[in-house]
Motif scaffolding. Structure first.
Motif, PDB file in Angstrom:
ATOM      1  N   ALA A 188      64.149   1.482  53.180  1.00 45.52           N
ATOM      2  CA  ALA A 188      65.496   0.647  52.903  1.00 45.52           C
ATOM      3  C   ALA A 188      65.078  -0.523  52.283  1.00 45.52           C
ATOM      4  N   ASP A 189      64.001  -1.321  52.782  1.00 46.64           N
ATOM      5  CA  ASP A 189      63.910  -2.765  52.307  1.00 46.64           C
ATOM      6  C   ASP A 189      62.732  -2.817  51.285  1.00 46.64           C
ATOM      7  N   ALA A 190      62.234  -1.541  50.893  1.00 45.21           N
ATOM      8  CA  ALA A 190      61.057  -1.433  50.080  1.00 45.21           C
ATOM      9  C   ALA A 190      61.106  -2.101  48.539  1.00 45.21           C
ATOM     10  N   ASP A 191      60.280  -2.883  48.134  1.00 45.43           N
ATOM     11  CA  ASP A 191      60.502  -3.439  46.876  1.00 45.43           C
ATOM     12  C   ASP A 191      59.901  -2.416  45.871  1.00 45.43           C
ATOM     13  N   HIS A 192      59.943  -2.678  44.764  1.00 40.93           N
ATOM     14  CA  HIS A 192      59.563  -1.511  43.498  1.00 40.93           C
ATOM     15  C   HIS A 192      58.223  -1.121  43.982  1.00 40.93           C
ATOM     16  N   GLU A 193      57.517  -1.783  44.353  1.00 39.05           N
ATOM     17  CA  GLU A 193      55.953  -1.496  44.485  1.00 39.05           C
ATOM     18  C   GLU A 193      55.985  -0.430  45.734  1.00 39.05           C
ATOM     19  N   GLY A 194      56.778  -0.943  46.701  1.00 37.63           N
ATOM     20  CA  GLY A 194      56.792  -0.093  47.919  1.00 37.63           C
ATOM     21  C   GLY A 194      57.703   1.245  47.689  1.00 37.63           C
ATOM     22  N   VAL A 195      58.321   1.605  46.697  1.00 34.76           N
ATOM     23  CA  VAL A 195      58.776   2.605  46.316  1.00 34.76           C
ATOM     24  C   VAL A 195      57.853   3.230  45.498  1.00 34.76           C
ATOM     25  N   ARG A 196      57.210   3.069  44.660  1.00 35.91           N
ATOM     26  CA  ARG A 196      56.228   3.402  43.831  1.00 35.91           C
ATOM     27  C   ARG A 196      55.271   4.318  44.732  1.00 35.91           C
ATOM     28  N   GLU A 197      54.630   3.385  45.743  1.00 36.97           N
ATOM     29  CA  GLU A 197      53.720   3.869  46.467  1.00 36.97           C
ATOM     30  C   GLU A 197      54.398   5.178  47.556  1.00 36.97           C
ATOM     31  N   ALA A 198      55.242   5.059  47.787  1.00 43.20           N
ATOM     32  CA  ALA A 198      55.900   6.013  48.552  1.00 43.20           C
ATOM     33  C   ALA A 198      55.968   7.370  47.860  1.00 43.20           C
ATOM     34  N   LEU A 199      56.451   7.476  46.514  1.00 42.13           N
ATOM     35  CA  LEU A 199      56.824   8.479  45.926  1.00 42.13           C
ATOM     36  C   LEU A 199      55.514   8.895  45.083  1.00 42.13           C
ATOM     37  N   GLU A 200      54.707   8.305  44.850  1.00 38.78           N
ATOM     38  CA  GLU A 200      53.333   8.741  44.429  1.00 38.78           C
ATOM     39  C   GLU A 200      52.583   9.412  45.505  1.00 38.78           C
ATOM     40  N   ARG A 201      52.964   9.054  46.741  1.00 37.80           N
ATOM     41  CA  ARG A 201      52.064   9.621  48.036  1.00 37.80           C
ATOM     42  C   ARG A 201      52.574  11.073  48.190  1.00 37.80           C
ATOM     43  N   ASP A 202      54.092  11.130  48.060  1.00 38.13           N
ATOM     44  CA  ASP A 202      54.783  12.312  48.535  1.00 38.13           C
ATOM     45  C   ASP A 202      55.208  13.633  47.410  1.00 38.13           C
ATOM     46  N   VAL A 203      54.844  12.989  46.373  1.00 36.42           N
ATOM     47  CA  VAL A 203      55.127  13.937  45.031  1.00 36.42           C
ATOM     48  C   VAL A 203      54.121  14.241  44.350  1.00 36.42           C
ATOM     49  N   PRO A 204      53.573  15.412  44.290  1.00 38.20           N
ATOM     50  CA  PRO A 204      52.521  15.910  43.416  1.00 38.20           C
ATOM     51  C   PRO A 204      52.035  15.209  42.139  1.00 38.20           C
ATOM     52  N   ALA A 208      56.843  23.604  32.341  1.00 37.97           N
ATOM     53  CA  ALA A 208      57.653  24.199  33.390  1.00 37.97           C
ATOM     54  C   ALA A 208      56.625  24.318  34.750  1.00 37.97           C
ATOM     55  N   PHE A 209      57.071  24.312  35.932  1.00 37.98           N
ATOM     56  CA  PHE A 209      56.366  24.493  37.159  1.00 37.98           C
ATOM     57  C   PHE A 209      57.340  25.155  38.157  1.00 37.98           C
ATOM     58  N   ALA A 210      56.842  25.975  38.904  1.00 36.84           N
ATOM     59  CA  ALA A 210      57.242  26.702  39.816  1.00 36.84           C
ATOM     60  C   ALA A 210      57.506  25.899  41.111  1.00 36.84           C
ATOM     61  N   PRO A 211      58.672  25.631  41.472  1.00 35.30           N
ATOM     62  CA  PRO A 211      59.093  24.783  42.596  1.00 35.30           C
ATOM     63  C   PRO A 211      58.041  25.243  43.842  1.00 35.30           C
ATOM     64  N   GLY A 212      58.366  26.449  44.182  1.00 38.14           N
ATOM     65  CA  GLY A 212      57.660  26.784  45.562  1.00 38.14           C
ATOM     66  C   GLY A 212      58.226  26.216  46.763  1.00 38.14           C
ATOM     67  N   GLU A 213      57.516  26.058  47.775  1.00 34.46           N
ATOM     68  CA  GLU A 213      57.918  25.406  48.900  1.00 34.46           C
ATOM     69  C   GLU A 213      57.254  23.939  48.986  1.00 34.46           C
ATOM     70  N   ALA A 214      58.147  22.986  48.817  1.00 34.27           N
ATOM     71  CA  ALA A 214      57.817  21.574  48.982  1.00 34.27           C
ATOM     72  C   ALA A 214      57.131  20.998  50.374  1.00 34.27           C
ATOM     73  N   ASP A 215      56.043  20.224  50.044  1.00 36.14           N
ATOM     74  CA  ASP A 215      55.577  19.603  51.352  1.00 36.14           C
ATOM     75  C   ASP A 215      55.921  18.333  51.761  1.00 36.14           C
ATOM     76  N   SER A 216      57.212  17.917  51.066  1.00 37.24           N
ATOM     77  CA  SER A 216      57.791  16.609  51.532  1.00 37.24           C
ATOM     78  C   SER A 216      59.045  16.619  50.783  1.00 37.24           C
ATOM     79  N   ARG A 217      60.001  15.916  51.336  1.00 32.99           N
ATOM     80  CA  ARG A 217      61.337  15.740  50.942  1.00 32.99           C
ATOM     81  C   ARG A 217      61.245  15.175  49.799  1.00 32.99           C
ATOM     82  N   ALA A 218      60.647  14.273  49.365  1.00 36.14           N
ATOM     83  CA  ALA A 218      60.712  13.739  48.002  1.00 36.14           C
ATOM     84  C   ALA A 218      60.248  14.856  46.822  1.00 36.14           C
ATOM     85  N   GLU A 219      59.182  15.685  47.172  1.00 40.19           N
ATOM     86  CA  GLU A 219      58.844  16.719  46.464  1.00 40.19           C
ATOM     87  C   GLU A 219      60.261  17.638  46.228  1.00 40.19           C
ATOM     88  N   ALA A 220      60.768  18.026  47.498  1.00 38.08           N
ATOM     89  CA  ALA A 220      62.015  18.960  47.244  1.00 38.08           C
ATOM     90  C   ALA A 220      63.207  18.355  46.369  1.00 38.08           C
TER      91      ALA A 220
END
Length: 267
Positions: A192-208, A21-33
């Motif tokens: 919106a036009d990101a391929d699978h790798e583009g989505v992965r890069e965005a999420l790994e950047r914005d989610v702890p 379990a983790f305490a959500p706290g205050e997210a630093d990005s919308r993806a983390e939220a």
């Protein structure tokens, strides 16, 4: 917190791992939220510990099919071939037609049997079997492991990332399947036009890093229950989707009740 849905291999009974379990706290990005909100809806788990070769086989079986179809194929394969000490050796020696028949419930069984046989032969040749491959996945640099996995016929980015996550327990790995690809772009968490790798890069950047693995499994379940491809819950009104306020709804027209792929949505 609800029990894990057994049909989600990634996060269900076959997913391995331990509660974390983790305490959500205050997210630093919308993806983390978004991931934190999913944490209030679903389970939280730290992944790792699966046998790397079995994880690879399981993920190949799950390609282009549902967990409901691939789970029986995995169980049948293990029952037939896991009696030997080394599963990779057993499958490298397997007769392709027999293997294809064994995994037929997973669909595309001729192609998948060839992929599994080829992977087993490579792993026996290069690592001496499943144990050596397991050590490699869990101990070597994640980038090097990912590159080596991608060099195996039939292993794409999602399959490689699942092995890194569920076997290697690597933080910061957010595998992207069709659900994650759709939802991240629809919500505006990735272009919106990101391929699978583009989505992965965005999420790994914005989610702890410690939330990526959980975010992957939870987003899959959210896609099944709320954010389907053809009829997302928001078409039934804002109150129907628990993530409505965090979503851009790219490609969703709530007035006309139409849905298109985010990449084709008008500006």
């Amino acid at each position: 917190m609800p029990e894990e849905p057994a049909e989600n291999i990634s996060g269900g009974d076959g997913g391995g791992g331990t509660p974390a379990a983790f305490a959500p706290g205050e997210a630093d990005s919308r993806a983390e939220a978004v991931v934190d909100e999913l944490g209030r809806m679903y389970w939280q788990k730290a992944y790792g510990g699966q046998d790397a070769f079995e994880c690879l086989v399981r993920t190949i079986l799950s390609q282009n099919t549902s967990d409901v179809a691939s789970q029986p194929a995995h169980d049948a394969l293990m029952e037939r071939y896991a009696g030997r000490a080394d599963l990779a050796e057993a499958l490298a020696d397997a007769e392709r037609a027999a293997l294809a028949e064994t995994i037929s419930s997973a669909g595309l069984y001729n192609q998948k049997s060839e992929m599994i046989l080829g992977a087993a032969e490579r792993i026996c040749d290069e690592f001496g079997g499943a144990d050596g491959f397991d050590d490699f996945v869990k101990d070597e640099d994640p980038g090097a492991v990912r590159d080596r996995l991608l060099d195996i016929h039939g292993v794409g980015p999602k399959t490689a990332d699942c092995v890194l996550l569920f076997a290697g327990g690597r933080g910061g790995v957010f595998p992207v399947d069709t659900h994650v690809h759709r939802i991240a772009r629809r919500m505006g968490l990735a272009p919106a036009d990101a391929d699978h790798e583009g989505v992965r890069e965005a999420l790994e950047r914005d989610v702890p890093a410690e939330k990526c693995g959980f975010g992957h499994t939870a987003m899959i379940q959210f896609g099944r229950e709320y954010c389907s491809a053809r009829k997302p819950a928001c078409l039934d009104g804002p109150e129907a989707c628990p993530l409505y306020d965090l979503c851009d709804r790219v490609g969703v027209d709530e007035v006309d009740e139409t849905v298109v792929d985010p990449s084709t949505a008008e500006e």
